[in-house]
Scaffold this active site. Structure first.
Site, PDB file in Angstrom:
ATOM      1  N   HIS A 222       0.812  -1.215   0.000  1.00  0.00           N
ATOM      2  CA  HIS A 222       0.000   0.000   0.000  1.00  0.00           C
ATOM      3  C   HIS A 222       0.847   1.268   0.000  1.00  0.00           C
ATOM      4  O   HIS A 222       0.310   2.369  -0.081  1.00  0.00           O
ATOM      5  CB  HIS A 222      -0.973   0.001   1.190  1.00  0.00           C
ATOM      6  CG  HIS A 222      -0.317   0.179   2.531  1.00  0.00           C
ATOM      7  ND1 HIS A 222      -0.020  -0.873   3.370  1.00  0.00           N
ATOM      8  CD2 HIS A 222       0.080   1.293   3.189  1.00  0.00           C
ATOM      9  CE1 HIS A 222       0.522  -0.421   4.483  1.00  0.00           C
ATOM     10  NE2 HIS A 222       0.607   0.900   4.397  1.00  0.00           N
ATOM     11  N   ASP A 250      -0.489  -7.447   0.724  1.00  0.00           N
ATOM     12  CA  ASP A 250       0.092  -6.144   1.056  1.00  0.00           C
ATOM     13  C   ASP A 250       1.606  -6.256   1.024  1.00  0.00           C
ATOM     14  O   ASP A 250       2.260  -6.285   2.060  1.00  0.00           O
ATOM     15  CB  ASP A 250      -0.399  -5.654   2.421  1.00  0.00           C
ATOM     16  CG  ASP A 250      -0.073  -4.171   2.629  1.00  0.00           C
ATOM     17  OD1 ASP A 250       0.429  -3.530   1.685  1.00  0.00           O
ATOM     18  OD2 ASP A 250      -0.333  -3.655   3.738  1.00  0.00           O
ATOM     19  N   GLY A 330       3.531   5.702   9.290  1.00  0.00           N
ATOM     20  CA  GLY A 330       4.911   5.808   8.837  1.00  0.00           C
ATOM     21  C   GLY A 330       5.702   4.536   9.055  1.00  0.00           C
ATOM     22  O   GLY A 330       6.753   4.334   8.450  1.00  0.00           O
ATOM     23  N   SER A 332       4.565   1.584   8.245  1.00  0.00           N
ATOM     24  CA  SER A 332       4.193   0.628   7.206  1.00  0.00           C
ATOM     25  C   SER A 332       5.405   0.173   6.398  1.00  0.00           C
ATOM     26  O   SER A 332       6.251   0.983   6.017  1.00  0.00           O
ATOM     27  CB  SER A 332       3.180   1.255   6.249  1.00  0.00           C
ATOM     28  OG  SER A 332       1.881   1.193   6.767  1.00  0.00           O
ATOM     29  N   SER A 347       2.077  -4.176   7.869  1.00  0.00           N
ATOM     30  CA  SER A 347       0.953  -3.798   7.016  1.00  0.00           C
ATOM     31  C   SER A 347       0.091  -2.746   7.692  1.00  0.00           C
ATOM     32  O   SER A 347      -0.030  -1.622   7.218  1.00  0.00           O
ATOM     33  CB  SER A 347       0.118  -5.026   6.668  1.00  0.00           C
ATOM     34  OG  SER A 347      -1.056  -4.656   5.986  1.00  0.00           O
TER      35      SER A 347
END
Length: 378
Positions: A222, A250, A330, A332, A347
């Site tokens: 993402h 993801d 942030g 991720s 994720s």
């Protein structure tokens, strides 16, 4: 500083090599896999899991043995296999089985057993039928729980009486054994708007690097679309997103060029020592696990569930691993690691690192297999 940390991961390739050389010179008989856990990792486990140093060391040793035993114990269980998890109390792998004969075979491998009603194959089939349903926003996620010997469906507490949620649960219960639990908040991804001085950017999104692979690094899907340019903390180009999948999955990966290169390191961001990555053996449910991200840095917790379907607002994501580790926007794409073994990329989740929460990661081995990548290891 954050900038220094990113440089250690992507630019200063001689740092990790020098460290390994020194270790070999000090004791030629010591191999990489025999290296003790870093002081930083032990400190983080003590802080986040409430352990003493000796308890953290003992747990890492026990978890390593349990991880190595999983495939043998599953083979011994045969068709009666009902799932497995690490029991922190006993320090052993526990395997669920549906008959006494299989239990005896599993115990012969050194694992503990628990008699259950449903096999893992039956539970996986029930979960697959739930995956085919369309979940309302009030349903957070669902996964097979070997300890409960059922499919656990997590419902956002304020939405538990919503008509759509109740209708979904009624259909879910028709698929097989289902247990309903409540969670405090709905899951969300942990990307963030552009903030100066952090690891990498795609457009106006900031995310974290997951793990180095030969030719680049893996991160969350993402965080950007295939073909997008990826920039480093200093605004210079790192490379481009070579592959990306979200939702449903993801994960994604970025090639590295323009003077950047990779090393097998998970950053401690000055909070703990940087951790070398030595492999990607998958830790069992119940094992300790830690996460590194550019916003909240280093935190630890436990593996809570595997193969969980997470119902984000953008759509469902499958085959996720749920943990009790906190995360924030942030983080991720950042690294999940158990001991020195890579586990996955961050994720999303719910909560934060002030009040706590839960976070999911996409397993690393699935990403490597999907794109034909090789993990960069020490």
């Amino acid at each position: 500083m954050v900038r220094t940390g990113l440089s250690a991961l992507l630019i200063i390739g001689t740092w990790a090599t020098a460290g390994l050389t020194q270790a070999s010179a000090a004791d030629p008989s010591t191999t990489a896999t025999e290296a003790p856990a870093s002081a930083g990792l032990l400190a983080a486990m003590q802080k986040d899991l409430g352990l003493t140093k000796s308890q953290a060391e003992a747990r890492l040793t026990a978890e390593k043995s349990a991880t190595a035993l999983q495939s043998t114990a599953r083979e011994a269980a045969g068709a009666s296999f009902g799932g497995a998890w690490f029991d922190a109390g006993s320090g052993k792998l526990t395997v669920a089985v549906t008959d006494d004969a299989s239990a005896r075979s599993v115990r012969a491998t050194g694992a503990q057993t628990r008699l259950v009603t449903h096999t893992a194959r039956q539970l996986d089939a029930a979960k697959a039928r739930i995956d085919a349903l369309t979940a309302p926003r009030g349903v957070s996620s669902w996964h097979v729980d070997p300890q409960a010997n059922s499919v656990v469906v997590n419902v956002v507490a304020p939405e538990r009486d919503d008509n759509d949620v109740r209708a979904f649960l009624a259909k879910a219960r028709q698929t097989g054994p289902v247990t309903v639990r409540q969670t405090a908040q709905a899951p969300r991804t942990f990307a963030a708007g552009t903030v100066g001085g952090d690891p990498f950017y795609t457009g106006n999104v900031r995310c974290s690097i997951g793990f180095s692979v030969h030719g680049g690094f893996v991160t969350a899907g993402h965080c950007g679309r295939a073909g997008q340019e990826v920039r480093g903390w200093d605004g210079s180009g790192i490379g481009n997103i070579q592959g990306s999948s979200f939702p449903d999955n993801d994960y994604g990966w970025v090639n590295v060029g323009s003077g950047w290169w990779t090393v097998p390191v998970v950053l401690g961001w000055g909070t703990v020592s940087d951790q070398l990555v030595r492999g990607s053996n998958e830790a069992p449910i119940g094992a300790s696990i830690c996460r590194s991200g550019s916003t909240s840095h280093w935190h630890c917790g436990n593996v809570l569930a595997k193969n969980e379907t997470v119902n984000y607002s953008e759509g469902a994501v499958h085959q996720m691993t749920k943990t009790s580790v906190c995360a924030e926007p942030g983080d991720s794409g950042g690294s999940f690691i158990s001991g020195d073994q890579a586990q996955g990329v961050t994720s999303g989740g719910w909560g934060n690192c002030s009040g706590g929460g839960e976070t999911w990661h996409q397993p690393i081995n699935e990403i490597l297999n999907r794109y034909g990548l090789t993990l960069h290891t020490a």
